[in-house]
Design a protein around this motif. Sequence first.
Motif, PDB file in Angstrom:
ATOM      1  N   GLU A 119       0.817  -1.210   0.000  1.00  0.00           N
ATOM      2  CA  GLU A 119       0.000   0.000   0.000  1.00  0.00           C
ATOM      3  C   GLU A 119       0.852   1.262   0.000  1.00  0.00           C
ATOM      4  O   GLU A 119       0.410   2.311  -0.447  1.00  0.00           O
ATOM      5  N   SER A 147       4.148   3.526  -4.455  1.00  0.00           N
ATOM      6  CA  SER A 147       3.394   4.291  -5.447  1.00  0.00           C
ATOM      7  C   SER A 147       3.689   3.720  -6.833  1.00  0.00           C
ATOM      8  O   SER A 147       4.732   3.985  -7.411  1.00  0.00           O
ATOM      9  N   PRO A 195       2.528   3.598 -10.698  1.00  0.00           N
ATOM     10  CA  PRO A 195       1.649   4.284 -11.643  1.00  0.00           C
ATOM     11  C   PRO A 195       0.698   3.294 -12.312  1.00  0.00           C
ATOM     12  O   PRO A 195       1.100   2.207 -12.721  1.00  0.00           O
ATOM     13  N   SER A 196      -0.525   3.644 -12.358  1.00  0.00           N
ATOM     14  CA  SER A 196      -1.513   2.778 -12.987  1.00  0.00           C
ATOM     15  C   SER A 196      -2.303   3.589 -14.004  1.00  0.00           C
ATOM     16  O   SER A 196      -2.136   4.794 -14.141  1.00  0.00           O
ATOM     17  N   ILE A 215      -5.424   4.236 -13.874  1.00  0.00           N
ATOM     18  CA  ILE A 215      -6.455   5.043 -13.212  1.00  0.00           C
ATOM     19  C   ILE A 215      -5.922   6.418 -12.839  1.00  0.00           C
ATOM     20  O   ILE A 215      -6.571   7.430 -13.066  1.00  0.00           O
ATOM     21  N   ASN A 216      -4.722   6.483 -12.286  1.00  0.00           N
ATOM     22  CA  ASN A 216      -4.214   7.766 -11.817  1.00  0.00           C
ATOM     23  C   ASN A 216      -3.196   8.391 -12.767  1.00  0.00           C
ATOM     24  O   ASN A 216      -2.533   9.344 -12.413  1.00  0.00           O
ATOM     25  N   LYS A 217      -3.058   7.857 -13.980  1.00  0.00           N
ATOM     26  CA  LYS A 217      -2.097   8.387 -14.937  1.00  0.00           C
ATOM     27  C   LYS A 217      -2.709   9.568 -15.696  1.00  0.00           C
ATOM     28  O   LYS A 217      -3.853   9.492 -16.148  1.00  0.00           O
ATOM     29  N   LYS A 218      -1.960  10.647 -15.834  1.00  0.00           N
ATOM     30  CA  LYS A 218      -2.447  11.812 -16.570  1.00  0.00           C
ATOM     31  C   LYS A 218      -2.443  11.507 -18.062  1.00  0.00           C
ATOM     32  O   LYS A 218      -1.534  10.851 -18.562  1.00  0.00           O
TER      33      LYS A 218
END
Length: 73
Positions: free
Chosen positions: A8, A11, A13-14, A16-19
Amino acid sequence: MMSQPDLESVSVPSVINKKPQYNIYFMLLVVALISLLMACLFLFLEIRSYGGFGAFRGSVGSISIPLPLDFLK
């Protein structure tokens, strides 16, 4: 014994949270989309200027006698 890392706290990058990245390929896609939409609009306006879909506007050409096919022999 080694302890397992806490997943958890890492961090990763996936999707979902990638710009979103706006690169040249995205811009080319936008230009192509705008070009296709403009072409559809111009085609619609051209068809409408000739009476719309399914309409026939203009004079009917005269029916002529077909050419003789003697020259094929």
